[in-house]
Design a protein around this motif. Structure first.
Motif, mmCIF file in Angstrom:
data_model
loop_
_atom_site.group_PDB
_atom_site.id
_atom_site.type_symbol
_atom_site.label_atom_id
_atom_site.label_comp_id
_atom_site.label_asym_id
_atom_site.label_seq_id
_atom_site.Cartn_x
_atom_site.Cartn_y
_atom_site.Cartn_z
ATOM 1 N N UNK A 192 0.836 -1.195 0.000
ATOM 2 C CA UNK A 192 0.000 0.000 0.000
ATOM 3 C C UNK A 192 0.870 1.243 0.000
ATOM 4 N N UNK A 193 0.567 2.167 -0.901
ATOM 5 C CA UNK A 193 1.200 3.479 -0.888
ATOM 6 C C UNK A 193 0.237 4.449 -0.233
ATOM 7 N N UNK A 194 0.705 5.171 0.760
ATOM 8 C CA UNK A 194 -0.128 6.137 1.474
ATOM 9 C C UNK A 194 0.331 7.545 1.148
ATOM 10 N N UNK A 195 -0.614 8.408 0.836
ATOM 11 C CA UNK A 195 -0.340 9.832 0.587
ATOM 12 C C UNK A 195 -1.286 10.643 1.451
ATOM 13 N N UNK A 196 -0.752 11.586 2.205
ATOM 14 C CA UNK A 196 -1.585 12.370 3.100
ATOM 15 C C UNK A 196 -1.008 13.767 3.265
ATOM 16 N N UNK A 197 -1.887 14.723 3.516
ATOM 17 C CA UNK A 197 -1.443 16.075 3.850
ATOM 18 C C UNK A 197 -1.318 16.242 5.354
ATOM 19 N N UNK A 198 -1.741 15.234 6.097
ATOM 20 C CA UNK A 198 -1.738 15.307 7.563
ATOM 21 C C UNK A 198 -0.398 14.844 8.118
ATOM 22 N N UNK A 199 0.663 15.505 7.680
ATOM 23 C CA UNK A 199 1.980 15.005 8.066
ATOM 24 C C UNK A 199 2.970 16.111 8.362
ATOM 25 N N UNK A 200 2.554 17.354 8.235
ATOM 26 C CA UNK A 200 3.496 18.450 8.390
ATOM 27 C C UNK A 200 3.421 19.033 9.787
ATOM 28 N N UNK A 201 4.580 19.373 10.317
ATOM 29 C CA UNK A 201 4.622 20.001 11.628
ATOM 30 C C UNK A 201 3.999 21.385 11.560
ATOM 31 N N UNK A 202 3.319 21.781 12.620
ATOM 32 C CA UNK A 202 2.701 23.100 12.699
ATOM 33 C C UNK A 202 3.795 24.167 12.659
ATOM 34 N N UNK A 203 3.801 25.009 11.621
ATOM 35 C CA UNK A 203 4.866 26.007 11.516
ATOM 36 C C UNK A 203 4.663 27.188 12.459
ATOM 37 N N UNK A 204 3.629 27.133 13.304
ATOM 38 C CA UNK A 204 3.378 28.249 14.196
ATOM 39 C C UNK A 204 2.725 29.416 13.499
ATOM 40 N N UNK A 205 1.941 29.127 12.469
ATOM 41 C CA UNK A 205 1.280 30.180 11.738
ATOM 42 C C UNK A 205 -0.133 29.739 11.377
ATOM 43 N N UNK A 206 -0.906 30.694 10.937
ATOM 44 C CA UNK A 206 -2.274 30.405 10.506
ATOM 45 C C UNK A 206 -2.406 30.800 9.042
#
Length: 469
Positions: A192-206
């Motif tokens: 299985x290849x998994x692709x997600x956008x839920x993987x980035x550290x919070x850069x401390x910005x909005x």
């Protein structure tokens, strides 16, 4: 945020006794046989797979082929379609390690940066104790040509920006196997290849969305027209009152940019690009300092012939390409602002009269609105420049913008008269309309300092940027 999984069927990578593959077809190793990789159907095609290099494949890319269903398959046997064009072998040698750099590629064809990895499994077959490379995976997948950079397991994830591709190499270890053994049988020949956008550290910005306007015919408090271009932002929309509240950032008095009817914002929301209709010059301004002087990049030119003529339509596509349309030549152009002076390359003719309005991108789909044709709303083909009629809005517009990072509502800026410039400045409007039916869903009066804002011509753009908290 969405998580999508892509199934890969890995067929029997059997072991053969011959090593007939030429050295030029290898990255570092002996021989091999068949392997099949097959993507699960994904109608949105967020994750694309192809041979490494696509239309210009790497040497090992010749093992990867797309079938009629768009499934990627890896052939390392005599069924390879290029068997007559390259020296292929009949199987992976026993008791060997075979490495194949840059065999296939994974591309991010979505709308956000993603992390990609091949899902690990406790049952993943490994070389047994007592054999060479004991404990290593029977089959491993690695980044490009870096054998030590596995992409198996979430801890080994790759980051792919929108439009970015990464090639994947394959290594097999056949120590202790016999002819006919399937190296991934314990996984039922499936990974299985998994692709997600839920993987980035919070850069401390909005994330902050901003809507920008230019008015190339601004007026003073007495209603007298000012020679320049006004830059404004939309602070808020009041649905019940039908008002769009504006803030004036500055009036550009630079004579090179006093007729800016083409405004575009980069995908990261950091930079505005101004294309002056009269001078043909391109300039930039940081969105966090809208009161600064424009950085003049120079007059856009086409080294191969005539330059774009009276550009009033412009937008960035998600991959960062700046597209413009000249309302006198009716052609679609790509503009490269990274060279000096900026260079334009003609894509092709739109085939319609493009006087006025704008172009905009909803993901990879381009749209065009014109004030000179009926219907007035078109889908734009960025491969050849052609425009295909979609529907009729029925309003004269000066600009287009799409909210929510290019996937939300479509907005249009509108002068008061039946056509831009027909009756002089008057209270302007912003309309929200349906991109499929062109029906107007909401009208907003432009309001500046509590008064109706006089608006005649200009452009519109949106940008979403990361602002530190």
């Amino acid at each position: 945020m969405k998580r999508r999984k892509f199934l890969i069927g890995l067929g029997s990578a059997g072991i053969g006794g011959s090593a007939l593959i030429g050295s030029s077809a290898f990255s570092r190793v002996e021989a091999h046989r068949s392997m099949t990789i097959q993507t699960a159907e994904d109608p949105n095609a967020y994750l694309g797979m192809d041979k490494c290099g696509g239309d210009d494949p790497t040497p090992n890319g010749s093992y990867a082929h797309l079938d009629d269903l768009g499934h990627l398959k890896i052939f390392m046997d005599d069924e390879n379609p290029t068997i007559g064009e390259s020296p292929l072998g009949e199987g992976v040698n026993s008791d060997s390690t075979s490495e194949f750099d840059r065999v296939f590629q994974i591309c991010n064809q979505g709308k956000q940066a993603v992390c990609v990895w091949i899902q690990d499994d406790d049952a993943w077959p490994r070389v047994p104790d007592g054999e060479k490379d004991a404990g290593e995976r029977r089959v491993d997948f690695y980044y490009e040509d870096a054998i030590g950079r596995s992409i198996v397991g979430e801890d080994n994830k790759l980051t792919l920006k929108v439009g970015e591709c990464a090639c994947v190499g394959i290594v097999t270890r056949t120590y202790g196997l016999q002819e006919g053994d399937a190296p991934l049988a314990d996984l039922d020949d499936e990974i299985t290849i998994t692709a997600t956008v839920e993987c980035f550290e919070d850069p401390g910005c909005v994330e902050v969305e901003e809507i920008f306007l230019t008015n190339s015919s601004p007026t003073d408090s007495d209603g007298n027209e000012i020679d320049g271009t006004e830059i404004l932002t939309v602070d808020s929309f009041n649905n019940s009152a039908g008002e769009a509240v504006l803030t004036s950032e500055q009036v550009i008095t630079d004579p090179n940019f006093n007729q800016v009817d083409s405004l575009a914002c980069t995908p990261d929301g950091q930079t505005l690009y101004f294309y002056d209709k009269t001078t043909g010059r391109l300039g930039t301004l940081d969105t966090d300092n809208l009161g600064a002087s424009i950085d003049d990049l120079g007059q856009v030119n086409n080294p191969s012939g005539s330059d774009p003529d009276e550009v009033v339509l412009g937008a960035f596509s998600p991959d960062g390409t700046l597209y413009v349309v000249g309302q006198r030549d009716d052609d679609l152009w790509e503009v490269d602002p990274t060279v000096s002076p900026p260079q334009a390359t003609k894509v092709g003719s739109t085939g319609i009269d493009t006087s006025g309005s704008d172009i905009v991108f909803d993901g990879d789909t381009g749209y065009l609105h014109t004030n000179a044709d009926s219907p007035d709303f078109y889908e734009l083909n960025t491969s050849d420049g052609s425009a295909t009629a979609r529907c009729e809005i029925g309003d004269a517009l000066t600009g287009l913008a799409i909210r929510d990072g290019g996937v939300g509502d479509i907005l249009g800026s509108r002068p008061p008269g039946p056509a831009s410039g027909s009756g002089g400045p008057g209270p302007g409007e912003i309309i929200r309309f349906d991109r499929n039916t062109c029906s107007v869903e909401q009208r907003y009066d432009m309001i500046l300092d509590g008064e109706a804002y006089l608006y005649e011509s200009g452009d519109m753009a949106t940008g979403t940027r990361c602002v530190l908290e």
